[in-house]
Write a protein that holds these residues in place. Structure first.
Motif, PDB file in Angstrom:
ATOM      1  N   TYR A  12      38.550   4.784   8.589  1.00  0.00           N
ATOM      2  CA  TYR A  12      39.866   4.773   9.215  1.00  0.00           C
ATOM      3  C   TYR A  12      39.896   5.811  10.319  1.00  0.00           C
ATOM      4  CZ  TYR A  12      41.452   2.051   5.206  1.00  0.00           C
ATOM      5  OH  TYR A  12      41.605   1.067   4.260  1.00  0.00           O
ATOM      6  N   PHE A  42      42.661   0.960  10.280  1.00  0.00           N
ATOM      7  CA  PHE A  42      41.438   0.508   9.630  1.00  0.00           C
ATOM      8  C   PHE A  42      40.390   0.132  10.674  1.00  0.00           C
ATOM      9  CE2 PHE A  42      38.785  -1.499   6.571  1.00  0.00           C
ATOM     10  CZ  PHE A  42      38.387  -2.728   7.081  1.00  0.00           C
ATOM     11  N   ASN A  83      34.861  -6.400   6.202  1.00  0.00           N
ATOM     12  CA  ASN A  83      36.100  -6.536   6.977  1.00  0.00           C
ATOM     13  C   ASN A  83      35.985  -5.663   8.219  1.00  0.00           C
ATOM     14  OD1 ASN A  83      37.975  -8.151   5.223  1.00  0.00           O
ATOM     15  ND2 ASN A  83      37.499  -6.495   3.810  1.00  0.00           N
ATOM     16  N   TYR A 125      40.884   4.542  -4.071  1.00  0.00           N
ATOM     17  CA  TYR A 125      40.277   4.810  -2.776  1.00  0.00           C
ATOM     18  C   TYR A 125      40.225   6.316  -2.541  1.00  0.00           C
ATOM     19  CZ  TYR A 125      41.155  -0.121  -1.679  1.00  0.00           C
ATOM     20  OH  TYR A 125      41.198  -1.481  -1.706  1.00  0.00           O
ATOM     21  N   TYR A 147      49.196  -4.582  -3.796  1.00  0.00           N
ATOM     22  CA  TYR A 147      48.682  -3.369  -4.413  1.00  0.00           C
ATOM     23  C   TYR A 147      49.220  -2.234  -3.557  1.00  0.00           C
ATOM     24  CZ  TYR A 147      45.227  -6.361  -6.805  1.00  0.00           C
ATOM     25  OH  TYR A 147      44.607  -7.324  -7.555  1.00  0.00           O
ATOM     26  N   PHE A 158      50.025   2.035  -2.848  1.00  0.00           N
ATOM     27  CA  PHE A 158      49.446   3.360  -3.033  1.00  0.00           C
ATOM     28  C   PHE A 158      50.299   4.414  -2.322  1.00  0.00           C
ATOM     29  CE2 PHE A 158      45.304   1.726  -4.460  1.00  0.00           C
ATOM     30  CZ  PHE A 158      45.329   0.446  -3.936  1.00  0.00           C
ATOM     31  N   LYS A 209      49.206   4.684  -7.822  1.00  0.00           N
ATOM     32  CA  LYS A 209      49.059   3.305  -7.353  1.00  0.00           C
ATOM     33  C   LYS A 209      49.835   2.374  -8.276  1.00  0.00           C
ATOM     34  CE  LYS A 209      44.861   2.448 -10.030  1.00  0.00           C
ATOM     35  NZ  LYS A 209      43.416   2.111 -10.012  1.00  0.00           N
ATOM     36  N   ILE A 247      49.373  -1.561  -9.390  1.00  0.00           N
ATOM     37  CA  ILE A 247      48.526  -2.748  -9.324  1.00  0.00           C
ATOM     38  C   ILE A 247      49.230  -3.897 -10.041  1.00  0.00           C
ATOM     39  CG2 ILE A 247      46.258  -3.733  -9.860  1.00  0.00           C
ATOM     40  CD1 ILE A 247      46.247  -1.455  -7.789  1.00  0.00           C
ATOM     41  N   PHE A 277      51.891   9.407   2.822  1.00  0.00           N
ATOM     42  CA  PHE A 277      51.631   8.066   3.337  1.00  0.00           C
ATOM     43  C   PHE A 277      51.721   7.046   2.215  1.00  0.00           C
ATOM     44  CE2 PHE A 277      50.259   8.810   7.629  1.00  0.00           C
ATOM     45  CZ  PHE A 277      49.733  10.079   7.621  1.00  0.00           C
ATOM     46  N   ARG A 306      47.786  -3.119   0.218  1.00  0.00           N
ATOM     47  CA  ARG A 306      46.827  -4.177   0.500  1.00  0.00           C
ATOM     48  C   ARG A 306      47.201  -5.344  -0.386  1.00  0.00           C
ATOM     49  NH1 ARG A 306      41.386  -4.123  -3.035  1.00  0.00           N
ATOM     50  NH2 ARG A 306      41.993  -6.319  -3.063  1.00  0.00           N
ATOM     51  N   SER A 319      41.272 -11.347  -0.546  1.00  0.00           N
ATOM     52  CA  SER A 319      39.932 -10.880  -0.202  1.00  0.00           C
ATOM     53  C   SER A 319      39.934  -9.755   0.823  1.00  0.00           C
ATOM     54  CB  SER A 319      39.096 -12.045   0.321  1.00  0.00           C
ATOM     55  OG  SER A 319      39.717 -12.602   1.470  1.00  0.00           O
ATOM     56  N   ALA A 320      40.999  -9.624   1.601  1.00  0.00           N
ATOM     57  CA  ALA A 320      41.053  -8.549   2.601  1.00  0.00           C
ATOM     58  C   ALA A 320      41.346  -7.246   1.896  1.00  0.00           C
ATOM     59  CB  ALA A 320      42.134  -8.852   3.632  1.00  0.00           C
ATOM     60  N   ARG A 321      40.374  -6.356   1.878  1.00  0.00           N
ATOM     61  CA  ARG A 321      40.526  -5.163   1.069  1.00  0.00           C
ATOM     62  C   ARG A 321      40.969  -3.934   1.833  1.00  0.00           C
ATOM     63  NH1 ARG A 321      36.967  -8.382  -1.645  1.00  0.00           N
ATOM     64  NH2 ARG A 321      37.018  -8.260  -3.904  1.00  0.00           N
ATOM     65  N   GLN A 322      41.301  -4.069   3.103  1.00  0.00           N
ATOM     66  CA  GLN A 322      41.692  -2.863   3.828  1.00  0.00           C
ATOM     67  C   GLN A 322      43.115  -2.472   3.499  1.00  0.00           C
ATOM     68  OE1 GLN A 322      40.972  -5.799   5.373  1.00  0.00           O
ATOM     69  NE2 GLN A 322      42.204  -6.057   7.226  1.00  0.00           N
ATOM     70  N   LEU A 323      43.330  -1.164   3.528  1.00  0.00           N
ATOM     71  CA  LEU A 323      44.659  -0.617   3.344  1.00  0.00           C
ATOM     72  C   LEU A 323      45.399  -0.608   4.683  1.00  0.00           C
ATOM     73  CD1 LEU A 323      43.864   2.495   1.115  1.00  0.00           C
ATOM     74  CD2 LEU A 323      44.868   0.335   0.370  1.00  0.00           C
ATOM     75  N   PHE A 348      48.551   1.344   6.302  1.00  0.00           N
ATOM     76  CA  PHE A 348      49.341   2.543   6.041  1.00  0.00           C
ATOM     77  C   PHE A 348      50.658   2.529   6.790  1.00  0.00           C
ATOM     78  CE2 PHE A 348      46.597   5.379   3.652  1.00  0.00           C
ATOM     79  CZ  PHE A 348      45.341   4.826   3.837  1.00  0.00           C
TER      80      PHE A 348
END
Lengths: 114, 114
Positions: A35, A45, A56, A103, B32, B34, B49, B51, B90, B94, B98-102, B104
């Protein structure tokens, strides 16, 4: 267990140069994400690697690239540096199991482009 | 596309008083969620978090957050603020796909006044 290690902590580079940043994830974690944090754009990201494959990618120019090694350590490279690349670069380590963990972030590399 | 909004850039609270840092989100699937805290010149520290399961999530340092699906919110709370809680907070999201990026939020600077 040891945390996420990013090296170096600080870097000063000149416009046009290239730079390589390193991230060692928590032992056993196979996912590393990168990031960029700037005052103007916040946290954005860059890309994620899992088992040596880029899984990704964010919306950054091709000057930004990365890779992951078999031991899960990751590097990111920025070529032809611009003043706007000055930022805190953070990497995050995750085991990316069925459900995501928290994370874990490293302390970051502060890049200054002059 | 996923997004996070932290509507307050700055929150001030007196020591000993309860604190709330607001966060709303948008994702296409199940979220998800955080919360992270950042101290000056440091990386992000994981707080908690959500979930799945209980809507009230308890995390580190006495912080908790409540997931509200109908209001798409995930506000961070603490019953009694400490001066040492002063930092940048912050919220991140996500989706469960399948897209695992956070993604913010822009961050909220919390100042606890003695």
């Amino acid at each position: 267990k040891a945390g996420v290690t990013q090296t170096p902590r600080y870097l000063i580079k000149t416009r046009g140069q290239q730079v390589t940043l390193s991230c060692s994830p928590i032992s056993g974690h196979r996912s590393v994400s990168w990031y960029q944090q700037t005052p103007g754009q916040g946290l954005q990201f860059l890309f994620e690697y899992f088992s040596e494959t880029q899984r990704n990618k964010g919306n950054f120019p091709g000057r930004f690239s990365g890779r992951q090694f078999s031991n899960s350590r990751s590097e990111m490279n920025v070529s032809t540096l611009e003043l706007g690349d000055s930022a805190l670069y953070l990497c995050a380590s995750s085991d990316q199991g069925i459900l995501p963990d928290g994370y874990t972030f490293g302390s970051g590399t502060r890049l200054t482009v002059v | 596309a996923q997004s996070v909004a932290q509507p307050e850039d700055q929150v001030n609270v007196a020591e000993g008083n309860p604190l709330t840092v607001k966060c709303t989100y948008s994702v296409s699937g199940n979220p998800y969620l955080f919360w992270y805290v950042q101290y000056p010149n440091r990386g992000l520290q994981f707080l908690l978090k959500y979930i799945t399961g209980d809507n009230l999530v308890k995390g580190s340092y006495g912080f908790e957050a409540e997931f509200n699906k109908s209001q798409t919110s995930f506000h961070l709370k603490k019953p009694s603020a400490l001066v040492s809680d002063s930092a940048l907070y912050f919220c991140a999201v996500r989706d469960s796909g399948s897209a695992r990026q956070l993604t913010f939020g822009s961050g909220t600077q919390l100042t606890v006044l003695p």
